[in-house]
Design a protein around this motif. Structure first.
Motif, PDB file in Angstrom:
ATOM      1  N   LYS A   1      45.893 -27.677   0.865  1.00  0.00           N
ATOM      2  CA  LYS A   1      44.740 -26.940   0.313  1.00  0.00           C
ATOM      3  C   LYS A   1      44.156 -27.736  -0.856  1.00  0.00           C
ATOM      4  CE  LYS A   1      46.078 -22.346   1.634  1.00  0.00           C
ATOM      5  NZ  LYS A   1      47.240 -21.505   1.357  1.00  0.00           N
ATOM      6  N   ASN A   2      42.827 -27.685  -0.988  1.00  0.00           N
ATOM      7  CA  ASN A   2      42.156 -28.427  -2.069  1.00  0.00           C
ATOM      8  C   ASN A   2      42.447 -29.922  -2.044  1.00  0.00           C
ATOM      9  OD1 ASN A   2      40.779 -26.265  -3.472  1.00  0.00           O
ATOM     10  ND2 ASN A   2      42.854 -25.533  -3.907  1.00  0.00           N
TER      11      ASN A   2
ATOM     12  N   ALA B   1      43.096 -33.048  -9.203  1.00  0.00           N
ATOM     13  CA  ALA B   1      44.034 -33.982  -9.848  1.00  0.00           C
ATOM     14  C   ALA B   1      44.085 -33.827 -11.362  1.00  0.00           C
ATOM     15  CB  ALA B   1      43.676 -35.410  -9.481  1.00  0.00           C
ATOM     16  N   THR B   2      42.939 -33.563 -11.982  1.00  0.00           N
ATOM     17  CA  THR B   2      42.918 -33.348 -13.436  1.00  0.00           C
ATOM     18  C   THR B   2      42.025 -32.126 -13.687  1.00  0.00           C
ATOM     19  OG1 THR B   2      40.908 -34.603 -13.944  1.00  0.00           O
ATOM     20  CG2 THR B   2      42.956 -35.873 -13.774  1.00  0.00           C
ATOM     21  N   PRO B   3      42.136 -31.531 -14.853  1.00  0.00           N
ATOM     22  CA  PRO B   3      41.275 -30.357 -15.129  1.00  0.00           C
ATOM     23  C   PRO B   3      39.785 -30.696 -14.969  1.00  0.00           C
ATOM     24  CG  PRO B   3      43.002 -30.536 -16.778  1.00  0.00           C
ATOM     25  CD  PRO B   3      43.097 -31.779 -15.932  1.00  0.00           C
ATOM     26  N   LEU B   4      39.381 -31.867 -15.446  1.00  0.00           N
ATOM     27  CA  LEU B   4      37.969 -32.240 -15.354  1.00  0.00           C
ATOM     28  C   LEU B   4      37.551 -32.456 -13.905  1.00  0.00           C
ATOM     29  CD1 LEU B   4      35.284 -33.043 -16.710  1.00  0.00           C
ATOM     30  CD2 LEU B   4      36.139 -35.395 -16.775  1.00  0.00           C
ATOM     31  N   ILE B   5      38.389 -33.160 -13.139  1.00  0.00           N
ATOM     32  CA  ILE B   5      38.079 -33.407 -11.725  1.00  0.00           C
ATOM     33  C   ILE B   5      37.983 -32.061 -10.981  1.00  0.00           C
ATOM     34  CG2 ILE B   5      39.076 -34.320  -9.563  1.00  0.00           C
ATOM     35  CD1 ILE B   5      39.996 -36.784 -11.220  1.00  0.00           C
TER      36      ILE B   5
ATOM     37  N   LEU C   1      34.472 -31.094  -9.290  1.00  0.00           N
ATOM     38  CA  LEU C   1      34.386 -31.087  -7.822  1.00  0.00           C
ATOM     39  C   LEU C   1      34.129 -29.687  -7.276  1.00  0.00           C
ATOM     40  CD1 LEU C   1      37.107 -33.682  -6.698  1.00  0.00           C
ATOM     41  CD2 LEU C   1      34.729 -34.047  -7.373  1.00  0.00           C
ATOM     42  N   LYS C   2      34.538 -28.679  -8.034  1.00  0.00           N
ATOM     43  CA  LYS C   2      34.341 -27.302  -7.587  1.00  0.00           C
ATOM     44  C   LYS C   2      32.858 -26.983  -7.403  1.00  0.00           C
ATOM     45  CE  LYS C   2      35.841 -22.714  -8.807  1.00  0.00           C
ATOM     46  NZ  LYS C   2      36.169 -21.922  -9.977  1.00  0.00           N
ATOM     47  N   ILE C   3      32.028 -27.576  -8.241  1.00  0.00           N
ATOM     48  CA  ILE C   3      30.594 -27.258  -8.135  1.00  0.00           C
ATOM     49  C   ILE C   3      29.829 -28.273  -7.289  1.00  0.00           C
ATOM     50  CG2 ILE C   3      30.482 -25.928 -10.282  1.00  0.00           C
ATOM     51  CD1 ILE C   3      29.081 -28.550 -11.449  1.00  0.00           C
ATOM     52  N   ALA C   4      30.533 -29.272  -6.730  1.00  0.00           N
ATOM     53  CA  ALA C   4      29.860 -30.244  -5.848  1.00  0.00           C
ATOM     54  C   ALA C   4      29.761 -29.604  -4.464  1.00  0.00           C
ATOM     55  CB  ALA C   4      30.655 -31.539  -5.791  1.00  0.00           C
ATOM     56  N   LYS C   5      28.597 -29.061  -4.176  1.00  0.00           N
ATOM     57  CA  LYS C   5      28.470 -28.267  -2.948  1.00  0.00           C
ATOM     58  C   LYS C   5      28.276 -29.146  -1.710  1.00  0.00           C
ATOM     59  CE  LYS C   5      28.661 -24.036  -4.641  1.00  0.00           C
ATOM     60  NZ  LYS C   5      29.989 -24.124  -5.255  1.00  0.00           N
ATOM     61  N   ARG C   6      27.565 -30.273  -1.868  1.00  0.00           N
ATOM     62  CA  ARG C   6      27.287 -31.087  -0.688  1.00  0.00           C
ATOM     63  C   ARG C   6      28.218 -32.288  -0.637  1.00  0.00           C
ATOM     64  NH1 ARG C   6      21.856 -32.579  -1.584  1.00  0.00           N
ATOM     65  NH2 ARG C   6      21.987 -33.788   0.331  1.00  0.00           N
ATOM     66  N   LEU C   7      28.467 -32.772   0.569  1.00  0.00           N
ATOM     67  CA  LEU C   7      29.441 -33.852   0.769  1.00  0.00           C
ATOM     68  C   LEU C   7      29.130 -35.080  -0.084  1.00  0.00           C
ATOM     69  CD1 LEU C   7      31.842 -35.173   2.243  1.00  0.00           C
ATOM     70  CD2 LEU C   7      30.214 -35.953   3.977  1.00  0.00           C
ATOM     71  N   LYS C   8      27.872 -35.532  -0.052  1.00  0.00           N
ATOM     72  CA  LYS C   8      27.552 -36.768  -0.775  1.00  0.00           C
ATOM     73  C   LYS C   8      27.787 -36.603  -2.276  1.00  0.00           C
ATOM     74  CE  LYS C   8      24.622 -38.440   2.842  1.00  0.00           C
ATOM     75  NZ  LYS C   8      23.306 -38.659   3.426  1.00  0.00           N
ATOM     76  N   ALA C   9      27.501 -35.417  -2.793  1.00  0.00           N
ATOM     77  CA  ALA C   9      27.729 -35.150  -4.214  1.00  0.00           C
ATOM     78  C   ALA C   9      29.238 -35.145  -4.508  1.00  0.00           C
ATOM     79  CB  ALA C   9      27.100 -33.819  -4.594  1.00  0.00           C
TER      80      ALA C   9
ATOM     81  N   LEU D   1      34.837 -40.363 -10.946  1.00  0.00           N
ATOM     82  CA  LEU D   1      35.900 -39.792 -11.793  1.00  0.00           C
ATOM     83  C   LEU D   1      37.310 -40.149 -11.319  1.00  0.00           C
ATOM     84  CD1 LEU D   1      34.458 -36.180 -12.231  1.00  0.00           C
ATOM     85  CD2 LEU D   1      34.331 -38.077 -13.852  1.00  0.00           C
ATOM     86  N   GLY D   2      37.406 -40.600 -10.072  1.00  0.00           N
ATOM     87  CA  GLY D   2      38.734 -40.732  -9.460  1.00  0.00           C
ATOM     88  C   GLY D   2      39.459 -42.024  -9.790  1.00  0.00           C
TER      89      GLY D   2
END
Ligand SMILES: [Zn+2]
Length: 430
Positions: free
Chosen positions: A62-63, A387-391, A395-403, A411-412
């Motif tokens: 998951k995630n 992986a990190t609080p910031l990531i 990533l939670k608000i990146a709705k589209r794949l490219k974003a 960030l990775g």
């Protein structure tokens, strides 16, 4: 034959986004099915779950995002201990750090211990294939191949050829390195998933005689690669002009000796003329772009627009230890920055292509790895989207794949790699 199933978000590319912007697959709830180390199927969980055998256990992440393992098209394994050394420019860097570090590899214990660390570090960063420099010592390549074989990695490497411009302990002897190279080719090339690369360090450290010998070896062994450096740094280019006054340019030195063909990978190519681009393209050779190294050593900004214009094959390399990270994600981030400074916006699709399928093509291994096409070898990474609080937050608000992909590559780093698989076998787990 046992079947393995992995459920997560799944992404892979089917072609170069420059040819076809839609040539990728993304399954928000996906399933990857592996049998006998090969991809049996990839698709949506809903569609594929019912095809699984009753005995198959599903590994549910998951995630997490599953994608093909990263491919690093230029890296030096004996330089892990000089990464992050304060330095000036390329030629000083070699004298001050590289050569002293490489001298230690006359000791086979150093070769074995460093190879072990190096392979572990690749896998910890999600890199499942690489094209790797050893040192001049036969034992360096031997140790690396042995370690890669233990993990069953698809990896290409070679002992370095040098017969001038370096300390005596790093120079090939009277036979110019021929016998050791031949032994290594015989022992390792085509063994398991391994391949050999004839590896002259770069034009300044080989006499014309040694380059000619390397060309003969290549002609005798057409399936091996050629791996070297070219046009990294302006002082280096000037120096090559002085050492080879009869050559029209840097590339010509390699061309003259039969070293430029479709299995040739030239690291850097930061400063290339239009003529050089045309000839590299016509010969089917490839450029390994190493942005963290180019910025760290101050070599310059590669010109991706020019390479694209001339249809020069290219992919990404970390160039450890001139490069500053084993992580291909950080390398993609640096490639993006270099392109920004060159007025080119590098898309996440382009960057992920260069780090996976594009890298496989450059190394001539796209028949086997680079994406999840049916029957390919199951080399893949599982990335932790929290992986990190910031990531996690970003990533939670990146709705589209490219974003999503773009935020991952900016960030990775190694912290995102939760697990790495080689031929369907888990070889690293956070
Ligand atoms: Zn290099």
């Amino acid at each position: 034959m046992r079947q393995y199933a992995y459920r997560a978000q799944i992404f892979h590319l089917l072609d170069d986004p420059q040819h076809d912007a839609e040539a990728f697959q993304y399954f928000k709830d996906g399933l990857l099915i592996v049998e006998d180390g090969h991809v049996k199927a990839v698709g949506s969980f809903r569609r594929l779950a019912k095809t699984l055998r009753a005995s198959t256990k599903i590994n549910h992440y998951k995630n997490h995002l599953i994608m093909p393992g990263f491919i690093d098209t230029h890296i030096h394994f004996p330089q892990v201990d000089i990464i992050g050394s304060y330095g000036r420019q390329l030629l000083d860097w070699l004298q001050d750090y590289t050569f002293p570090a490489e001298l230690a590899f006359k000791d086979s214990k150093v070769c074995v211990e460093t190879a072990r660390f190096f392979v572990k570090e690749l896998l910890r960063n999600g890199t499942t294939s690489a094209l790797v420099f050893g040192t001049v010592h036969e034992g360096s390549a031997d140790a690396l191949f042995a370690e890669a074989q233990k993990k069953n990695m698809r990896l290409i490497a070679g002992k370095v050829l040098m017969d001038r411009g370096a300390p005596k302990g790093l120079l090939d002897g009277k036979d110019l390195g021929r016998a050791a190279t031949k032994r290594l080719i015989k022992k390792w090339h085509g063994r398991g998933r391994l391949g050999y690369a004839i590896t002259p360090r770069f034009a300044p450290t080989s006499t014309p005689e040694q380059l000619a010998m390397a060309g003969v070896l290549k002609a005798e062994n057409p399936s091996v690669h050629v791996h070297t450096h070219m046009c990294e740094n302006k002082d280096e280019i000037k120096y090559v002009g002085e050492l080879f006054p009869d050559s029209t340019d840097y590339l010509d030195v390699y061309e003259k000796h039969g070293l430029v063909g479709d299995k040739t990978v030239l690291a850097h190519g930061v400063h290339m003329s239009a003529s050089m681009c045309k000839r590299v393209s016509a010969n089917g050779a490839a450029i390994s772009l190493c942005p963290t190294s180019n910025m760290f050593i101050g070599s310059g900004l590669f010109n991706l627009s020019q390479l694209r214009r001339h249809k020069v094959r290219h992919a990404l390399g970390t160039d450890i230890g001139g490069g500053t990270s084993f992580s291909m994600l950080m390398t993609m981030n640096a490639a993006y920055s270099v392109c920004q400074l060159r007025d080119l916006s590098l898309s996440s699709m382009d960057a992920f292509y260069m780090a996976t399928l594009g890298g496989a093509k450059v190394l001539g291994m796209d028949k086997y790895v680079g994406n999840f096409e049916l029957g390919k070898e199951a080399d893949f990474v599982v990335m932790d989207l929290k992986a990190t609080p910031l990531i996690a937050r970003r990533l939670k608000i990146a709705k589209r794949l490219k974003a999503l992909l773009f935020a991952i590559m900016i960030l990775g780093d190694d912290r995102m790699i939760a697990e790495t698989f080689v031929m369907g076998r888990s070889v690293y787990k956070k």
